[in-house]
Scaffold this active site. Sequence first.
Site: not given
Lengths: 231, 231, 218, 218
Positions: C46-48, C88
């Site tokens: 999850s790119e967060n 990320s």
Amino acid sequence: MNKVVLNAEEAVKDIPDGAVLMLGGFGLCGIPENCISALVAKGVRELTCISNNAGVDDFGIGLMLKQKQVRKMISSYVGENAEFERQLLSGELEVELIPQGTLATRCLAAGYGMPAVFTPAGVGTEVAAGKETRQFNGKEYLLEMAFEADFALVKAWKGDTMGNLVFRETARNFNPLMAMAGKITIAEVEELVPAGELDPDLVHTPGIYVHRIFQGRDYQKRIEQRTVRKK
Amino acid sequence: MNKVVLNAEEAVKDIPDGAVLMLGGFGLCGIPENCISALVAKGVRELTCISNNAGVDDFGIGLMLKQKQVRKMISSYVGENAEFERQLLSGELEVELIPQGTLATRCLAAGYGMPAVFTPAGVGTEVAAGKETRQFNGKEYLLEMAFEADFALVKAWKGDTMGNLVFRETARNFNPLMAMAGKITIAEVEELVPAGELDPDLVHTPGIYVHRIFQGRDYQKRIEQRTVRKK
Amino acid sequence: MALTKEQIAARIARELREGYYVNLGIGIPTLVANYIPPGMQVVLQSENGLLGMGPFPFEGEEDPDLINAGKQTITTVPGSVFFDSAMSFGMIRAGKVDLTVLGAMEVSDSGDIANWKIPGKMVKGMGGAMDLVASARNIVVAMMHTNPKGESKLLPACTLPLTGVRCVRKVVSDLAVLDITGDGFVLRERAPGVSVEEIREKTAGRLVIPGDVPEIQV
Amino acid sequence: MALTKEQIAARIARELREGYYVNLGIGIPTLVANYIPPGMQVVLQSENGLLGMGPFPFEGEEDPDLINAGKQTITTVPGSVFFDSAMSFGMIRAGKVDLTVLGAMEVSDSGDIANWKIPGKMVKGMGGAMDLVASARNIVVAMMHTNPKGESKLLPACTLPLTGVRCVRKVVSDLAVLDITGDGFVLRERAPGVSVEEIREKTAGRLVIPGDVPEIQV
């Protein structure tokens, strides 16, 4: 070397009208709630806010938008906010949309003293308009500049009196990056501990990047999308 | 998703002659002792080694130098090694000296997919020879390229079966950077634990960057400069 | 019969391989997580700032500090790790994510994608989409083959503002599976009962039909 | 009387201010740590990845994982933090270190410094010196005013290969304290009993003498 200030009001008291601010958080996760409240109370105006998102109508940066304190937002995604949309369409508010990774990397660049970075994000799109491009190994990149921000406002889970910070779960997000990038960095923490309490191997942000720190209070930590499964 | 290999021999078995390697460590602190021993035993030759230092005569990369396995060193400081000096003066060994921060940042760039970075280190010196320079805000910078390495060999304190790594004290140094930068990254650890044992907030290197991991053994952890005070 | 959204997700899940690191976008892509073959270990990014995204939490166990890129409450799995947004997108940019699945409004036969902006409508932003499409090594788009008016969304050139250029490798629509090569959309599979003719009709971009086209196994 | 190395270090320590982050090079600079005024908190950075360097360990308590940039065994202090080498030089490059103290073989009157390489001798490398001099906001050099042959090391231009250009702000030698301004070496203080004439004689670079020059308080 004691960087502790009494509270949010004291921490933000010298932020002037027209300042460029960075605000940590992703959505409402890990946002500097206390600093935002203090800025709303202080009524400072004409702010430029670098923040991945713009909060919701009644929380986060949305509270500052409601008071018309923000002149410009630099963000990657600004949905979920009707007042934001109104101000944008009426021309009261300027918005610069930039890719999320570019936003993060321009913070990193500032914190690491790199004046600019190359990223492929946005090549061939309107984001590339007016930007220098360059090929490396046959792939095209945009040259993106490090951010310059007068103040960075970040929220950590724990911090010590020397400004060392530890973040929790995905509330980390942009916070350590912005902490490194601000000319003056203000950290609010859920738990402020004496220097020496944090394991030195496990600090995310070294105190050298943090100028003021305070024990936050009354955290709401709102959830935007409550998704669950049944037991 | 189990990245565990039996031992150092298995981990390095496909490293060919002529490979470009990164080796973590600062001096003898945090070096991949087991991988180095395995490379010496394997006898692989014509290596290019990117490593901040070159070990001492009888330990670290010095062991590989003694076997004449290294064709080129890319380092910031290569003292403390008589055999190194002999090979260098005789032309058997090539050395490229680069500033320590540039070395670190070129690893970071590789791990973060940035093809090149700007740094002021070396501007106006012989390090700048043949390099592109550029001014930002009145200050001059050199354009330095991200490293490309076939294999990165790193040493961590703890790691899990998915390749997540935690480093200890100043044995961290270049290890997490090189772990991100290798096309294939091999990690040796003092303590290998099952996935889920490491606190996910406190991992230094996410396993996505690590391809092989093994439980190291018989660590010597030599001290180069033993400096003490009396009780 | 056109595929349902679930069937599109299930078909995309067949692109997964043991040990893949995968980023799933919002919408149909999210559903792909429900179809990971039993016994196969795949790590969701999850790119967060999370590797190892787990399912939604049980009621009452939501943690406001633990959300995905769609801002939904989630959980972790053993071996999860958190990191900041620069790392990320760093790992995305460095090509460490094996597969990225995204939705799209339009895809061109050269692999351009448009999925962030409709002129005249309030623009909410690209979030991480531009970074993902510019950087990921392997991008699969999950989308409807046509818009509600029946117009093709697989075009010779995108009409909407682009998210990225020449990046999409495969499209799985409700009608077909298509690879994007230098020659355009190459029809690999068709939805059960959907004819090659219908797909040809509904594909405005250049379409290559390499002999026999099998039906998608649903 | 020329200053001893300890007196040079003690004089440099008077440049410290409460809350400073300081990087001390090898040699005389290391000694500065012994003269931090009591009650003043200063954080020592070691560029191999530590903020908050403490004194040498007690005998028997050496930790091979805990060394400084000179590879000496050290200790930490409360509030110490470890980080990787990219962050270490990142904070240096970003100007977060308030004061950097280095040794030098030569310094020019425009602030150039040479301290890493002597032609004809085995070159060991620049380590972190080039990064430090190119990035630090405030660089003080600790050095002998002349070499063993009595030749000035404060020159119109360095003769040795440079470490960095126009970066040194202050020199504290065994004979004098000098600021480097656009005008050259500005003589601020002289060692007790050392005449302005002697300093003039032993300074090959451009020297500015701004009226009365007080003695260094030792």
